[in-house]
Design a protein around this motif. Structure first.
Motif, short mmCIF file in Angstrom:
data_model
loop_
_atom_site.label_atom_id
_atom_site.label_comp_id
_atom_site.label_asym_id
_atom_site.label_seq_id
_atom_site.Cartn_x
_atom_site.Cartn_y
_atom_site.Cartn_z
N LYS A 1 0.79 -1.23 0.00
CA LYS A 1 0.00 0.00 0.00
C LYS A 1 0.82 1.29 0.00
O LYS A 1 0.50 2.23 -0.70
CB LYS A 1 -0.95 0.01 1.21
N MET A 2 1.88 1.35 0.81
CA MET A 2 2.62 2.61 0.93
C MET A 2 4.09 2.35 1.20
O MET A 2 4.44 1.53 2.04
CB MET A 2 2.04 3.48 2.05
N LEU A 3 4.97 3.08 0.48
CA LEU A 3 6.41 2.98 0.67
C LEU A 3 6.97 4.34 1.04
O LEU A 3 6.64 5.36 0.43
CB LEU A 3 7.09 2.53 -0.63
N LEU A 4 7.84 4.35 2.07
CA LEU A 4 8.59 5.54 2.46
C LEU A 4 10.04 5.34 2.06
O LEU A 4 10.66 4.34 2.43
CB LEU A 4 8.50 5.77 3.97
N LEU A 5 10.58 6.28 1.28
CA LEU A 5 11.93 6.16 0.73
C LEU A 5 12.75 7.38 1.12
O LEU A 5 12.38 8.51 0.78
CB LEU A 5 11.87 6.03 -0.80
N ASP A 6 13.85 7.16 1.83
CA ASP A 6 14.69 8.26 2.29
C ASP A 6 15.93 8.35 1.41
O ASP A 6 16.87 7.58 1.55
CB ASP A 6 15.09 8.03 3.75
N GLU A 7 15.92 9.28 0.46
CA GLU A 7 17.04 9.49 -0.46
C GLU A 7 17.51 8.16 -1.08
O GLU A 7 18.66 7.75 -0.91
CB GLU A 7 18.20 10.17 0.26
N PRO A 8 16.65 7.48 -1.83
CA PRO A 8 16.97 6.13 -2.31
C PRO A 8 18.08 6.06 -3.36
O PRO A 8 18.56 4.97 -3.64
CB PRO A 8 15.64 5.64 -2.90
N VAL A 9 18.49 7.20 -3.94
CA VAL A 9 19.52 7.15 -4.98
C VAL A 9 20.86 7.72 -4.50
O VAL A 9 21.79 7.87 -5.30
CB VAL A 9 19.06 7.90 -6.25
N THR A 10 20.98 8.01 -3.21
CA THR A 10 22.24 8.55 -2.69
C THR A 10 23.40 7.59 -2.96
O THR A 10 23.33 6.41 -2.64
CB THR A 10 22.14 8.80 -1.17
N GLY A 11 24.47 8.11 -3.55
CA GLY A 11 25.65 7.29 -3.81
C GLY A 11 25.60 6.44 -5.05
O GLY A 11 26.58 5.73 -5.36
N LEU A 12 24.48 6.48 -5.79
CA LEU A 12 24.37 5.66 -7.00
C LEU A 12 24.89 6.42 -8.22
O LEU A 12 24.80 7.65 -8.29
CB LEU A 12 22.91 5.26 -7.24
N ASP A 13 25.43 5.68 -9.18
CA ASP A 13 25.87 6.31 -10.42
C ASP A 13 24.65 6.69 -11.26
O ASP A 13 23.53 6.26 -10.96
CB ASP A 13 26.82 5.39 -11.18
N PRO A 14 24.83 7.49 -12.30
CA PRO A 14 23.67 7.97 -13.08
C PRO A 14 22.80 6.86 -13.66
O PRO A 14 21.56 6.99 -13.67
CB PRO A 14 24.32 8.80 -14.20
N ILE A 15 23.40 5.78 -14.14
CA ILE A 15 22.61 4.69 -14.71
C ILE A 15 21.77 4.02 -13.63
O ILE A 15 20.56 3.80 -13.79
CB ILE A 15 23.52 3.65 -15.40
#
Length: 234
Positions: free
Chosen positions: A153-167
């Motif tokens: 039903k619901m997802l909380l995401l705290d900066e999920p792309v921190t540290g990831l490369d552009p792809i």
């Protein structure tokens, strides 16, 4: 009807008030991006929604059939968590532990659901691999699969792309979009305001200035125009 209702909320810790008189709602299928300056209480708000921290005043309530135990969470990772020595399947299965009535073992149905979520994140070939040996993008997919074991039903995401490369960043955003389109409400902290206004349905901007509304309302507001222009200058 609203799934999550935040009313007259004040947040802080150790006597410091970070936010006061905050009001917003999240309805089923919404994609809410929380933006704003560093240190303004974004992560504190998310922890309060999860009942990991108490508000100074005000309330956060669930409604429309959403139970507190049906909110999935993908936190920012620490280095210790990145080095956790468990298999991908073990990590994903642990998402069921937050559900009421968990009996310290996993049922056949839960194992089947965990594998389905692993496949949904396109990491079936990694199921038996050690989590600590995966790339950052692969680890985030594992944690998303884990969060899906806790909720539909619901997802909380705290900066999920921190540290990831552009792809890996683009792939993660595409996965989150697909989950939202499947009917899961998303609440995500993001420093990327341009991404937020492109993908989100609603924006909550907190800090010195506070705004809550649709992304179109945000883009036409004084605060939205100011911060979007600042991003372009940078």
């Amino acid at each position: 009807m609203a799934q999550l209702i935040c009313k007259d909320l004040s947040l802080g810790y150790n006597g410091n008030v970070l936010l006061s008189n905050l009001n917003f709602i999240v309805e089923e299928g919404n994609y809410l991006c929380i933006v704003g300056e560093n240190g303004t209480g974004k992560s504190t708000l998310m922890k309060t929604i999860l009942h990991l921290q108490k508000p100074l005043s005000g309330s956060i309530k669930t409604s429309d059939g959403l139970l507190q135990s049906q909110i999935g969470y993908l936190p920012q990772q620490t280095q210790i968590q990145r080095d956790f020595p468990a298999s991908v399947l073990e990590i994903v299965l642990s998402g069921f532990q937050a559900k009421p009535g968990f009996l310290f073992w996993y049922s056949a149905a839960q194992k089947k659901e965990a594998m389905a979520n692993i496949e949904r994140m396109d990491i079936k070939d990694l199921a038996d691999k050690c989590y600590r040996n995966l790339s950052g993008g692969q680890q985030q997919r594992v944690l998303l699969a884990r969060a899906l074991c806790a909720t539909k039903k619901m997802l909380l995401l705290d900066e999920p792309v921190t540290g990831l490369d552009p792809i890996a960043t683009n792939e993660m955003y595409e996965l989150i979009d697909s989950l939202n389109k499947s009917g899961i409400s998303i609440i995500m902290i993001s420093h990327d305001i341009h991404f937020a206004v492109e993908h989100a349905s609603h924006i909550l901007h907190i800090g010195k200035h506070v705004f809550f509304g649709t992304k179109d309302e945000y883009c036409s507001s004084d605060i939205g125009k100011m911060y979007l222009n600042l991003e372009e200058v940078e």
